[in-house]
Design a protein around this motif. Structure first.
Motif, PDB file in Angstrom:
ATOM      1  N   ASP A   2       3.206  58.393   5.285  1.00 43.09           N
ATOM      2  CA  ASP A   2       2.611  57.123   5.705  1.00 43.09           C
ATOM      3  C   ASP A   2       3.697  56.080   5.938  1.00 43.09           C
ATOM      4  O   ASP A   2       3.564  54.931   5.520  1.00 43.09           O
ATOM      5  CB  ASP A   2       1.631  56.614   4.643  1.00 43.09           C
ATOM      6  CG  ASP A   2       0.352  57.425   4.617  1.00 43.09           C
ATOM      7  OD1 ASP A   2      -0.100  57.846   5.691  1.00 43.09           O
ATOM      8  OD2 ASP A   2      -0.199  57.632   3.522  1.00 43.09           O
ATOM      9  N   ARG A   3       4.762  56.472   6.638  1.00 38.91           N
ATOM     10  CA  ARG A   3       5.875  55.539   6.843  1.00 38.91           C
ATOM     11  C   ARG A   3       5.471  54.300   7.634  1.00 38.91           C
ATOM     12  O   ARG A   3       6.127  53.265   7.535  1.00 38.91           O
ATOM     13  CB  ARG A   3       7.029  56.245   7.567  1.00 38.91           C
ATOM     14  CG  ARG A   3       7.762  57.265   6.746  1.00 38.91           C
ATOM     15  CD  ARG A   3       8.972  57.825   7.478  1.00 38.91           C
ATOM     16  NE  ARG A   3       8.616  58.552   8.690  1.00 38.91           N
ATOM     17  CZ  ARG A   3       9.497  59.176   9.464  1.00 38.91           C
ATOM     18  NH1 ARG A   3      10.784  59.134   9.172  1.00 38.91           N
ATOM     19  NH2 ARG A   3       9.095  59.843  10.537  1.00 38.91           N
ATOM     20  N   PHE A   4       4.393  54.414   8.423  1.00 39.09           N
ATOM     21  CA  PHE A   4       4.022  53.302   9.302  1.00 39.09           C
ATOM     22  C   PHE A   4       2.642  52.737   8.976  1.00 39.09           C
ATOM     23  O   PHE A   4       2.048  52.072   9.825  1.00 39.09           O
ATOM     24  CB  PHE A   4       4.081  53.768  10.760  1.00 39.09           C
ATOM     25  CG  PHE A   4       5.448  54.250  11.166  1.00 39.09           C
ATOM     26  CD1 PHE A   4       6.454  53.345  11.450  1.00 39.09           C
ATOM     27  CD2 PHE A   4       5.737  55.597  11.209  1.00 39.09           C
ATOM     28  CE1 PHE A   4       7.720  53.784  11.803  1.00 39.09           C
ATOM     29  CE2 PHE A   4       6.993  56.047  11.567  1.00 39.09           C
ATOM     30  CZ  PHE A   4       7.999  55.136  11.861  1.00 39.09           C
ATOM     31  N   LYS A   5       2.185  52.969   7.760  1.00 38.27           N
ATOM     32  CA  LYS A   5       0.890  52.427   7.369  1.00 38.27           C
ATOM     33  C   LYS A   5       0.918  50.906   7.448  1.00 38.27           C
ATOM     34  O   LYS A   5       1.810  50.250   6.911  1.00 38.27           O
ATOM     35  CB  LYS A   5       0.532  52.867   5.954  1.00 38.27           C
ATOM     36  CG  LYS A   5      -0.885  52.486   5.550  1.00 38.27           C
ATOM     37  CD  LYS A   5      -1.260  53.072   4.193  1.00 38.27           C
ATOM     38  CE  LYS A   5      -2.697  52.739   3.840  1.00 38.27           C
ATOM     39  NZ  LYS A   5      -3.096  53.327   2.536  1.00 38.27           N
ATOM     40  N   THR A  23       2.516  58.891  20.337  1.00 42.10           N
ATOM     41  CA  THR A  23       1.301  58.246  19.841  1.00 42.10           C
ATOM     42  C   THR A  23       0.690  59.055  18.702  1.00 42.10           C
ATOM     43  O   THR A  23       0.322  58.502  17.654  1.00 42.10           O
ATOM     44  CB  THR A  23       0.278  58.081  20.977  1.00 42.10           C
ATOM     45  OG1 THR A  23       0.845  57.267  22.012  1.00 42.10           O
ATOM     46  CG2 THR A  23      -1.006  57.445  20.472  1.00 42.10           C
ATOM     47  N   ARG A  24       0.584  60.360  18.899  1.00 42.05           N
ATOM     48  CA  ARG A  24       0.035  61.221  17.841  1.00 42.05           C
ATOM     49  C   ARG A  24       0.851  61.102  16.560  1.00 42.05           C
ATOM     50  O   ARG A  24       0.294  61.047  15.461  1.00 42.05           O
ATOM     51  CB  ARG A  24       0.027  62.673  18.314  1.00 42.05           C
ATOM     52  CG  ARG A  24      -0.990  62.995  19.380  1.00 42.05           C
ATOM     53  CD  ARG A  24      -0.953  64.464  19.741  1.00 42.05           C
ATOM     54  NE  ARG A  24      -1.936  64.793  20.767  1.00 42.05           N
ATOM     55  CZ  ARG A  24      -1.657  65.479  21.877  1.00 42.05           C
ATOM     56  NH1 ARG A  24      -0.422  65.918  22.089  1.00 42.05           N
ATOM     57  NH2 ARG A  24      -2.614  65.732  22.749  1.00 42.05           N
ATOM     58  N   ARG A  25       2.164  61.084  16.701  1.00 41.62           N
ATOM     59  CA  ARG A  25       3.036  61.030  15.520  1.00 41.62           C
ATOM     60  C   ARG A  25       2.828  59.725  14.752  1.00 41.62           C
ATOM     61  O   ARG A  25       2.691  59.725  13.512  1.00 41.62           O
ATOM     62  CB  ARG A  25       4.493  61.168  15.953  1.00 41.62           C
ATOM     63  CG  ARG A  25       5.498  61.163  14.806  1.00 41.62           C
ATOM     64  CD  ARG A  25       5.367  62.416  13.968  1.00 41.62           C
ATOM     65  NE  ARG A  25       6.230  62.393  12.803  1.00 41.62           N
ATOM     66  CZ  ARG A  25       7.048  63.385  12.461  1.00 41.62           C
ATOM     67  NH1 ARG A  25       7.115  64.481  13.201  1.00 41.62           N
ATOM     68  NH2 ARG A  25       7.784  63.295  11.376  1.00 41.62           N
ATOM     69  N   GLU A  29       1.128  59.017  10.998  1.00 39.39           N
ATOM     70  CA  GLU A  29       1.881  58.373   9.922  1.00 39.39           C
ATOM     71  C   GLU A  29       1.348  56.990   9.566  1.00 39.39           C
ATOM     72  O   GLU A  29       2.032  56.215   8.895  1.00 39.39           O
ATOM     73  CB  GLU A  29       3.361  58.302  10.295  1.00 39.39           C
ATOM     74  CG  GLU A  29       4.024  59.669  10.371  1.00 39.39           C
ATOM     75  CD  GLU A  29       5.522  59.608  10.177  1.00 39.39           C
ATOM     76  OE1 GLU A  29       5.992  58.775   9.362  1.00 39.39           O
ATOM     77  OE2 GLU A  29       6.235  60.390  10.825  1.00 39.39           O
ATOM     78  N   GLY A  30       0.143  56.681  10.032  1.00 40.62           N
ATOM     79  CA  GLY A  30      -0.544  55.497   9.544  1.00 40.62           C
ATOM     80  C   GLY A  30      -0.542  54.275  10.419  1.00 40.62           C
ATOM     81  O   GLY A  30      -1.151  53.253  10.073  1.00 40.62           O
ATOM     82  N   ALA A  31       0.112  54.334  11.589  1.00 38.23           N
ATOM     83  CA  ALA A  31       0.241  53.144  12.427  1.00 38.23           C
ATOM     84  C   ALA A  31      -1.005  52.890  13.267  1.00 38.23           C
ATOM     85  O   ALA A  31      -1.806  53.788  13.535  1.00 38.23           O
ATOM     86  CB  ALA A  31       1.443  53.288  13.350  1.00 38.23           C
ATOM     87  N   SER A 227      11.710  54.133  11.902  1.00 36.37           N
ATOM     88  CA  SER A 227      11.364  54.018  10.484  1.00 36.37           C
ATOM     89  C   SER A 227      12.452  53.327   9.670  1.00 36.37           C
ATOM     90  O   SER A 227      13.591  53.174  10.114  1.00 36.37           O
ATOM     91  CB  SER A 227      11.118  55.412   9.906  1.00 36.37           C
ATOM     92  OG  SER A 227      12.352  56.096   9.706  1.00 36.37           O
ATOM     93  N   ASP A 228      12.088  52.968   8.451  1.00 39.27           N
ATOM     94  CA  ASP A 228      13.060  52.371   7.532  1.00 39.27           C
ATOM     95  C   ASP A 228      14.144  53.369   7.136  1.00 39.27           C
ATOM     96  O   ASP A 228      15.207  52.971   6.653  1.00 39.27           O
ATOM     97  CB  ASP A 228      12.350  51.858   6.280  1.00 39.27           C
ATOM     98  CG  ASP A 228      11.549  50.589   6.539  1.00 39.27           C
ATOM     99  OD1 ASP A 228      11.806  49.924   7.568  1.00 39.27           O
ATOM    100  OD2 ASP A 228      10.658  50.275   5.733  1.00 39.27           O
TER     101      ASP A 228
END
Length: 253
Positions: A2-5, A23-25, A29-31, A227-228
């Protein structure tokens, strides 16, 4: 993961290929994702697979600066901000300089270079607020030349250096700017290439990990750079090329 939640991502060229895989990725990952594409029917069909509360669909041409301003505003209005821009929309044109018409050259540059400029310029104020990032889809063709791909090479070379220039200027604001540089990838742009068995074999001989590349692998690299985990990385053109550019050009033994 969930890196992008809770994060919001805007993907151009989102109806197919690398854009759809990206987009799927990000959705996985929560975006929340704004999907921008010029092909309205393909875009509508592609968006059907995602939770509708998590996606915003916008039809437009990135070569038009008004599209960039409108879609960024719509994204902020819908999701409250913008954390990542994925500049991915692109077109190709074959031919050397003598075979390339002024109209074809202008269109390739309008989409592949000016389109990236318009989208980045409209997005940066929101990305500064978020401490966000831009990831651009360049190409190995932006790091070295190809035979009879004059306009495309010119445009991708511009993108590769656009990334470096923007990274220098944006660093002081906390915004990172990077690119992925794929090689022969299974997308709509490479449909004719995929049907040429002899050409595919030549790529397989040059790419240690095999050809063609899958869009999902490129999307994974895009997500990493956004990502971070990549918080200390900016100004990078990352070859995502199955090892193509590890070669010095000599033929395999």
């Amino acid at each position: 993961m969930d890196r992008f939640k809770g994060k919001t991502v805007l993907v151009t060229g989102a109806a197919s290929g690398i854009g759809l895989a990206t987009t799927r990725r990000f959705i996985a990952e929560g975006a929340n994702v704004t999907m921008l594409d010029i092909d309205d029917s393909s875009l509508a069909k592609a968006a059907e697979e995602f939770p509708q509360e998590r996606v915003l669909v916008h039809v437009g041409d990135t070569a038009d600066s008004a599209t960039a301003r409108v879609v960024v505003k719509a994204t902020v209005d819908r999701f409250g901000g913008l954390d990542t821009l994925v500049n991915n929309a692109g077109i190709a044109s074959e031919g050397d300089i003598t075979q390339t018409s002024e109209e074809d050259f202008a269109r390739v540059m309008a989409v592949n270079v000016a389109g990236y400029f318009h989208m980045a310029k409209a997005s940066v104020p929101e990305l500064v607020k978020a401490g966000g990032s831009i990831v651009m889809t360049s190409s190995v063709s932006g790091l070295g030349g190809d035979w009879e791909m004059f306009a495309y090479n010119t445009s991708k070379g511009a993108v590769s250096n656009m990334v470096r220039a923007m990274a220098l200027d944006a660093g002081k604001t906390g915004v990172r700017v990077n690119a992925v540089n794929p090689s022969f990838t299974k997308t709509g742009l490479t449909r004719d290439m995929l049907e040429d068995a002899e050409l595919v074999k030549k790529f397989e001989e040059r790419m240690p990990l095999g050809a063609p590349e899958d869009p999902e692998g490129v999307a994974a690299a895009i997500a990493f750079l956004a990502s971070d985990d990549a918080r200390l990385i900016t100004g990078v053109n990352l070859p995502v090329d199955a090892g193509l550019m590890a070669s010095n050009g000599q033929p395999p033994q």
